[in-house]
Design a protein around this motif. Structure first.
Motif, PDB file in Angstrom:
ATOM      1  N   SER A  24       4.456  40.069  51.712  1.00 49.64           N
ATOM      2  CA  SER A  24       3.672  38.923  52.185  1.00 49.64           C
ATOM      3  C   SER A  24       2.931  38.262  51.030  1.00 49.64           C
ATOM      4  O   SER A  24       2.972  37.037  50.862  1.00 49.64           O
ATOM      5  CB  SER A  24       2.656  39.367  53.245  1.00 49.64           C
ATOM      6  N   TYR A  31       1.032  42.918  57.114  1.00 49.25           N
ATOM      7  CA  TYR A  31       0.761  42.218  55.858  1.00 49.25           C
ATOM      8  C   TYR A  31       0.792  43.222  54.720  1.00 49.25           C
ATOM      9  O   TYR A  31       0.161  44.274  54.780  1.00 49.25           O
ATOM     10  CB  TYR A  31      -0.607  41.568  55.954  1.00 49.25           C
ATOM     11  N   ARG A  78       7.100  40.702  57.993  1.00 48.64           N
ATOM     12  CA  ARG A  78       6.329  41.092  56.811  1.00 48.64           C
ATOM     13  C   ARG A  78       6.219  39.940  55.814  1.00 48.64           C
ATOM     14  O   ARG A  78       5.167  39.717  55.222  1.00 48.64           O
ATOM     15  CB  ARG A  78       6.949  42.317  56.139  1.00 48.64           C
ATOM     16  N   MET A  79       7.310  39.219  55.626  1.00 49.22           N
ATOM     17  CA  MET A  79       7.279  38.118  54.662  1.00 49.22           C
ATOM     18  C   MET A  79       6.321  37.012  55.085  1.00 49.22           C
ATOM     19  O   MET A  79       5.659  36.393  54.249  1.00 49.22           O
ATOM     20  CB  MET A  79       8.688  37.539  54.482  1.00 49.22           C
ATOM     21  N   ALA A  80       6.246  36.752  56.380  1.00 46.05           N
ATOM     22  CA  ALA A  80       5.452  35.633  56.877  1.00 46.05           C
ATOM     23  C   ALA A  80       4.044  36.027  57.308  1.00 46.05           C
ATOM     24  O   ALA A  80       3.256  35.164  57.699  1.00 46.05           O
ATOM     25  CB  ALA A  80       6.171  34.972  58.050  1.00 46.05           C
ATOM     26  N   ALA A  81       3.696  37.311  57.221  1.00 53.45           N
ATOM     27  CA  ALA A  81       2.400  37.785  57.714  1.00 53.45           C
ATOM     28  C   ALA A  81       1.250  37.241  56.864  1.00 53.45           C
ATOM     29  O   ALA A  81       1.387  37.000  55.662  1.00 53.45           O
ATOM     30  CB  ALA A  81       2.372  39.309  57.712  1.00 53.45           C
ATOM     31  N   GLU A 113      -4.996  44.768  52.727  1.00 53.16           N
ATOM     32  CA  GLU A 113      -4.469  43.884  53.768  1.00 53.16           C
ATOM     33  C   GLU A 113      -5.457  42.803  54.197  1.00 53.16           C
ATOM     34  O   GLU A 113      -5.109  41.919  54.984  1.00 53.16           O
ATOM     35  CB  GLU A 113      -4.026  44.688  54.985  1.00 53.16           C
TER      36      GLU A 113
END
Length: 297
Positions: free
Chosen positions: A186, A182, A172-175, A279
């Motif tokens: 993110s 996302y 989730r953090m890197a999406a 998103e």
């Protein structure tokens, strides 16, 4: 000096890392029972902490802030690489033990460590004895995102970070926009930094063994989007946009803007399709929306 499998560093800076037996012995001596409430899963694998120190690219000029050092597994791997390690630990027993462990297993490096007994969510620059440049931590799953965002917000000296978190949290953090995972973590992380996955971590390197896998997330600080809106104003738009993911932005931002027509006007002024969903947007898009929030009167 010959460096053994459980050692790390070179020359006068060799430290004796903690292995599974040492971790369990130390926990038993402290009458420590790892709790889910504090997210206490201790790394017992020397190879993993060496890998984290290596991937984090800590340099001799770096001041590392480590959140939740626990029994010191990762701390011992960081000390030979950094100028200083500032360890923030909420558990009073662990905070008191960490300097003792370091003095016993890395005596030549003990003066590089400072321990701050505090909740990482309340830490401010004045609580620390040096300006941290790098965040390296094994973060409890339940507070990982809030801790990272808080530290990036209050510690402008932080230039990069490498954190170990639950694999799904790492995703989730890197999406990026368009990804199914996302969302708020993110976009808010992207306000501060370029974020990427930096590799998986299996569950068997922890004690007790969690029921999830972990992942490494690398962060490199960058300037936030150029905008006349404040961070708080932009984050309010992000929160509203993802509160009801299935709704279009026109509907999701109706309360934020005052009405669906006002939300549509703000979106069009920002160059965003009112029928889009959160998103699909980048952090820069949310910043433009925040700039165009309708004003009363």
């Amino acid at each position: 000096m010959v460096v053994g499998a459980g050692d790390w560093g070179d020359g006068e800076s060799v430290v004796s890392l903690l292995g599974p037996a040492e971790i369990r012995e130390l926990a038993g001596r402290l009458d420590l029972r790892p709790t889910k409430r504090l997210g206490q899963n201790f790394v017992i694998d020397g190879g993993t902490v060496r890998r984290i120190a290596r991937v984090a690219e800590v340099s001799p000029d770096d001041v590392v802030i480590e959140v939740g050092p626990g029994l010191g597994s990762l701390t011992l791997a960081l000390l030979p690489e950094a100028r200083r390690v500032v360890a923030v630990e909420i558990d009073p027993v662990l905070a008191a033990q960490l300097p003792i462990t370091v003095a016993g297993r890395a005596p030549s490096l003990a003066d590089r460590l400072s321990v701050v007994r505090a909740d990482a969510m309340t830490v401010r620059p004045g609580d620390l004895d040096a300006e941290p440049t790098t965040l390296v931590a094994n973060l409890p799953y339940n507070v990982a995102v809030p801790v990272v965002l808080h530290l990036l917000a209050v510690l402008p000296s932080l230039r990069r970070g490498l954190v170990m978190v639950q694999s799904e949290v790492a995703d989730r953090m890197a999406a990026g926009p368009g990804s199914k995972v996302y969302g708020i973590p993110s976009v808010k992380a992207a306000w501060y930094a370029d974020v990427r996955r930096a590799g998986p971590v299996g569950r068997t390197v922890f004690w007790p063994v969690p029921n999830v896998d972990s992942g490494l997330v690398a962060l490199t600080r960058r300037e936030p989007p150029v905008t006349s809106a404040s961070r708080e104003e932009v984050f309010a738009v992000i929160d509203a946009a993802f509160a009801q993911r299935r709704k279009t932005l026109r509907a999701a931002l109706a309360t934020w803007a005052g009405s669906p027509p006002a939300a549509e006007a703000a979106l069009r002024a920002a160059g965003v399709d009112p029928s889009a969903r959160g998103e699909q947007l980048r952090v820069e898009d949310f910043a433009r929306i925040a700039e165009n929030r309708p004003t009363d009167g």
